[in-house]
Structure formats: structure tokens, C-alpha cells
Motif scaffolding. Structure first.
Motif, PDB file in Angstrom:
ATOM      1  N   ALA A 141      11.814   5.192  18.636  1.00  0.00           N
ATOM      2  CA  ALA A 141      11.305   5.270  17.259  1.00  0.00           C
ATOM      3  C   ALA A 141      12.427   5.401  16.234  1.00  0.00           C
ATOM      4  N   PHE A 142      13.532   6.063  16.596  1.00  0.00           N
ATOM      5  CA  PHE A 142      14.602   6.224  15.604  1.00  0.00           C
ATOM      6  C   PHE A 142      15.199   4.882  15.188  1.00  0.00           C
ATOM      7  N   THR A 143      15.085   3.869  16.062  1.00  0.00           N
ATOM      8  CA  THR A 143      15.647   2.556  15.709  1.00  0.00           C
ATOM      9  C   THR A 143      14.855   1.872  14.588  1.00  0.00           C
ATOM     10  N   LEU A 144      13.649   2.362  14.321  1.00  0.00           N
ATOM     11  CA  LEU A 144      12.876   1.832  13.188  1.00  0.00           C
ATOM     12  C   LEU A 144      13.423   2.347  11.867  1.00  0.00           C
ATOM     13  N   MET A 145      14.153   3.461  11.905  1.00  0.00           N
ATOM     14  CA  MET A 145      14.556   4.162  10.683  1.00  0.00           C
ATOM     15  C   MET A 145      16.057   4.139  10.427  1.00  0.00           C
ATOM     16  N   GLU A 146      16.850   3.979  11.487  1.00  0.00           N
ATOM     17  CA  GLU A 146      18.289   4.186  11.327  1.00  0.00           C
ATOM     18  C   GLU A 146      18.947   3.205  10.350  1.00  0.00           C
ATOM     19  N   SER A 147      18.405   2.009  10.242  1.00  0.00           N
ATOM     20  CA  SER A 147      19.029   1.018   9.350  1.00  0.00           C
ATOM     21  C   SER A 147      18.745   1.297   7.872  1.00  0.00           C
ATOM     22  N   GLY A 148      17.887   2.275   7.597  1.00  0.00           N
ATOM     23  CA  GLY A 148      17.684   2.691   6.207  1.00  0.00           C
ATOM     24  C   GLY A 148      16.711   1.862   5.388  1.00  0.00           C
ATOM     25  N   PRO A 149      15.607   1.400   5.986  1.00  0.00           N
ATOM     26  CA  PRO A 149      14.631   0.651   5.185  1.00  0.00           C
ATOM     27  C   PRO A 149      13.911   1.573   4.213  1.00  0.00           C
ATOM     28  N   VAL A 150      13.464   1.013   3.095  1.00  0.00           N
ATOM     29  CA  VAL A 150      12.557   1.772   2.234  1.00  0.00           C
ATOM     30  C   VAL A 150      11.238   1.899   3.001  1.00  0.00           C
ATOM     31  N   VAL A 151      10.631   3.095   2.953  1.00  0.00           N
ATOM     32  CA  VAL A 151       9.410   3.321   3.736  1.00  0.00           C
ATOM     33  C   VAL A 151       8.276   3.836   2.855  1.00  0.00           C
ATOM     34  N   LEU A 152       7.087   3.735   3.394  1.00  0.00           N
ATOM     35  CA  LEU A 152       5.911   4.344   2.775  1.00  0.00           C
ATOM     36  C   LEU A 152       5.548   5.562   3.609  1.00  0.00           C
ATOM     37  N   VAL A 153       5.181   6.646   2.959  1.00  0.00           N
ATOM     38  CA  VAL A 153       4.806   7.857   3.683  1.00  0.00           C
ATOM     39  C   VAL A 153       3.383   8.223   3.272  1.00  0.00           C
ATOM     40  N   THR A 154       2.469   8.266   4.255  1.00  0.00           N
ATOM     41  CA  THR A 154       1.089   8.639   3.940  1.00  0.00           C
ATOM     42  C   THR A 154       0.866  10.122   4.233  1.00  0.00           C
ATOM     43  N   THR A 155       0.011  10.728   3.406  1.00  0.00           N
ATOM     44  CA  THR A 155      -0.389  12.124   3.595  1.00  0.00           C
ATOM     45  C   THR A 155      -1.902  12.213   3.424  1.00  0.00           C
ATOM     46  N   HIS A 156      -2.458  13.361   3.794  1.00  0.00           N
ATOM     47  CA  HIS A 156      -3.878  13.626   3.561  1.00  0.00           C
ATOM     48  C   HIS A 156      -3.985  15.062   3.073  1.00  0.00           C
ATOM     49  N   ASP A 157      -4.636  15.262   1.932  1.00  0.00           N
ATOM     50  CA  ASP A 157      -4.632  16.598   1.318  1.00  0.00           C
ATOM     51  C   ASP A 157      -5.890  17.399   1.641  1.00  0.00           C
ATOM     52  N   GLY A 158      -6.664  16.937   2.627  1.00  0.00           N
ATOM     53  CA  GLY A 158      -7.904  17.629   2.981  1.00  0.00           C
ATOM     54  C   GLY A 158      -9.107  16.877   2.436  1.00  0.00           C
ATOM     55  N   LYS A 159      -8.874  16.113   1.363  1.00  0.00           N
ATOM     56  CA  LYS A 159      -9.951  15.312   0.775  1.00  0.00           C
ATOM     57  C   LYS A 159      -9.652  13.822   0.841  1.00  0.00           C
ATOM     58  N   LYS A 160      -8.433  13.469   0.458  1.00  0.00           N
ATOM     59  CA  LYS A 160      -8.150  12.026   0.428  1.00  0.00           C
ATOM     60  C   LYS A 160      -6.729  11.699   0.877  1.00  0.00           C
ATOM     61  N   ASP A 161      -6.569  10.402   1.200  1.00  0.00           N
ATOM     62  CA  ASP A 161      -5.263   9.897   1.632  1.00  0.00           C
ATOM     63  C   ASP A 161      -4.416   9.550   0.414  1.00  0.00           C
ATOM     64  N   ASN A 162      -3.113   9.605   0.591  1.00  0.00           N
ATOM     65  CA  ASN A 162      -2.208   9.173  -0.473  1.00  0.00           C
ATOM     66  C   ASN A 162      -1.003   8.475   0.185  1.00  0.00           C
ATOM     67  N   ILE A 163      -0.240   7.782  -0.632  1.00  0.00           N
ATOM     68  CA  ILE A 163       0.968   7.091  -0.145  1.00  0.00           C
ATOM     69  C   ILE A 163       2.094   7.308  -1.150  1.00  0.00           C
ATOM     70  N   MET A 164       3.284   7.546  -0.650  1.00  0.00           N
ATOM     71  CA  MET A 164       4.448   7.534  -1.542  1.00  0.00           C
ATOM     72  C   MET A 164       5.512   6.599  -0.965  1.00  0.00           C
ATOM     73  N   THR A 165       6.377   6.117  -1.847  1.00  0.00           N
ATOM     74  CA  THR A 165       7.500   5.274  -1.439  1.00  0.00           C
ATOM     75  C   THR A 165       8.734   6.161  -1.353  1.00  0.00           C
ATOM     76  N   VAL A 166       9.465   6.068  -0.250  1.00  0.00           N
ATOM     77  CA  VAL A 166      10.636   6.930  -0.056  1.00  0.00           C
ATOM     78  C   VAL A 166      11.808   6.104   0.465  1.00  0.00           C
ATOM     79  N   SER A 167      12.944   6.234  -0.200  1.00  0.00           N
ATOM     80  CA  SER A 167      14.142   5.632   0.399  1.00  0.00           C
ATOM     81  C   SER A 167      15.180   6.698   0.737  1.00  0.00           C
ATOM     82  N   TRP A 168      14.901   7.949   0.409  1.00  0.00           N
ATOM     83  CA  TRP A 168      15.815   9.047   0.751  1.00  0.00           C
ATOM     84  C   TRP A 168      15.375   9.623   2.087  1.00  0.00           C
TER      85      TRP A 168
END
Lengths: 180, 180
Positions: free
Chosen positions: B9-36
Motif C-alpha cells: 500500500a505504501f507504493t500508492l503514496m510514496e510518489s506523492g500524488p495529490v489524494v482525496l481523503v474521505t471522512t464520516h462525521d456520524g451523519k454524512k460523508d465528506n471529502i477533502m483534497t490533500v497534497s501534504w
């Protein structure tokens, strides 16, 4: 090499290139290859993950300074070579025919052959995760260099070279920090 | 999507792609864009830098789970769009026509349109640096997908697309972890 505004230094790192990190242990210079890096702020702050297993770590911990040097694709064999031998028994500047150039603020050297160099102070070490937090204090870009494509380590022994660049500055305007 | 060995799995991340990160706050899903982001271990552990300024952060802190979804170049306008609006007032899955798919371990959803998805648990938050430490618990790769080129954020509103891949597996053999 031309000095670069510190407010732009994070843009050298955000895309995730494999980098070289120079240290000085009080007697001699050393270089390590690092692809486990992260931008943490625009100020700019960077994180790298490294630890006891790495010969450079004790110099980093004791002298609290380093230079992040950013190589390009034509330097890939040097980058891989540096990452697969140890400063404990190798003078890597000599072995890989790289030129140590003095920085303005820190003792570890810039690498003249690299596209960019960032002088950094170690401002914290998060011991429980082997995270070294760096603050950039000066940055340089070789604007005369023809080859500008950096390389991204996949981690399985393969490397991705920079391809084309896509411009989304208009869409991103609301999110870009001042000075970029 | 095919399940991927966690040791890769680390090989998906090591090259430093911009990624989307999903979360769920108990009611709904959300997405953020992360490059850090940063790989921290082969186990695999990842770090991301985010904080109070980000709507997803409270869900991340409270529910301690997320999914890292890896988009490709054909999704760039969605990636930039997601990064320039807030889950506080936007249903990003609906607005950006993305499909939430259930994971096996965590509650936040996979993004079906992405090249890869990594289910993660938050194992630590280093408050003084806004670093969230994630441990991957399951990973998936869409092996049928034609477009596999990821995108790297420069941070100035431009993005670098993956170019060609160079093989240095022989030179790196001594450094590659078991299972890659």
C-alpha cells in the motif's frame, strides 16, 4: 544558483520529488536520499521521516541543520546510489562526483548539481514517529539549468519522471497563499 | 476494485500524488483534497498535515477513521473543485458526481472512480504540528482502469502529471522491504 523567495520554497517540495538531504557531523559532510517527506506549512515547514537506522540521523539530531537538495532525472543513478550505501564508510560527495557548495545560514552544504537547494533548521523531532520537522531558512533555484524534471520514488524500485504540467491557477486562486 | 496486499500500500503514496481523503462525521460523508502527505513506514503508516481550518478535521479527530482515495489526471477538475469548497455547506459526492462505496473496515467510504483506495485508522494526532498519523487497514486497486497517471500538486495552482517510469529495481534490491 539564484536565491528564491522563502514564500515559494514549499512549491519545490509539494509535488513529492525524491530529494537528497545533506548533513554535517562536525567533521564531514554526508548525503542521504529521502522520499518520505511532507510540506507542513507555507512558512515553510517540512517533515521528513528518518531514524536511528540512518547514519545521517545522529548529525541531524546533534547539529540540527540540513540542506534539502532537489535532483532531476539525469541524476537518478546518483540518487539511487546515495540511497543504497552508507556515510558510515563512504564519502558520498566524492563517490558520486557531487560538488559541495557553501550555504548562507547552515553548515551542511548545498549540492551544486541539483536543481534547487533549501537550507533548513531542525525545529523539532517527534521521537515517537521518527518525524524530523524542518524550517527552511534560505532557498535557491538553478534557473539556468535545462533539465528541470524531478523524479518520484514509487518505493518498489521504480521511479516516475515528471510529465506535462497542467495549469489550474484560476480555479485555485482563492486557496493560494500570498507570495506564490 | 481488487484488494491489494497491505505490504504494497505504501507504493500508492510514496510518489506523492495529490489524494482525496474521505471522512464520516456520524451523519454524512465528506471529502477533502490533500497534497501534504508522507509515507512513514512500510507497515504502512502515513502522515497528513491538516487542522482546525479544515471541515474534515473534526470528523477525523472524533471518529478516527478515513479513506485515502487516489485520483488520476482525468479527475483533476474534481480534485481541484473538492479542494476549493467546504463540506460545511456542500455535499461533495453529489456536487462532483463521485460514488461512495462501502469499505470493509472503516465507515468513511471508498471513492469508486479512483484508481486506488486505502482504508485507514487514525492512530495518533501530533497536535503541535497538526500531523495526523494513519495506519492502513485495507487497500484496493482498480486494475481494470485504463488511466493510471496520478497528478502531483506543485502548490502554485499547477499540477505535474506522471510521465514515464524508470526501473531501478536491481540497484535498489538491497533496500526493498519484503513483499514489494
Amino acid at each position: 544558483m539564484r536565491q528564491l523567495k522563502l514564500s515559494k520554497a514549499f512549491t519545490l517540495m509539494e509535488s513529492g520529488p525524491v530529494v537528497l538531504v545533506t548533513t554535517h557531523d562536525g567533521k564531514k559532510d554526508n548525503i542521504m536520499t529521502v522520499s518520505w517527506t511532507m510540506v507542513m506549512d507555507f512558512t515553510p515547514l517540512f517533515a521528513i521521516t528518518t531514524g536511528e537506522w540512518n547514519h545521517s540521523f545522529s548529525a541531524l539530531r546533534k547539529h540540527r541543520e540540513c540542506v534539502i537538495a532537489i535532483p532531476t532525472v539525469d541524476m537518478l543513478d546518483q540518487v539511487v546510489g546515495i540511497g543504497t550505501c552508507s556515510g558510515a564508510d563512504t564519502d558520498k560527495f566524492s563517490k558520486f562526483k557531487l560538488t559541495a557548495a557553501p550555504g548562507k545560514v547552515v553548515r551542511p552544504p548545498l549540492i551544486r548539481e541539483c536543481l534547487a537547494n533549501i537550507e533548513c533548521k531542525v525545529i523539532d523531532i517527534v521521537n515517537r514517529h521518527n518525524i524530523v520537522v524542518l524550517e527552511a531558512v534560505a532557498a535557491y533555484l538553478d534557473t539556468a539549468r535545462k533539465e528541470k524534471r524531478t523524479v518520484h520514488a514509487v518505493g518498489d524500485g521504480t521511479f516516475i519522471v515528471d510529465g506535462r504540467r497542467i495549469d489550474r491557477r484560476k480555479m485555485m486562486a482563492c486557496k493560494l497563499p500570498y507570495g506564490v
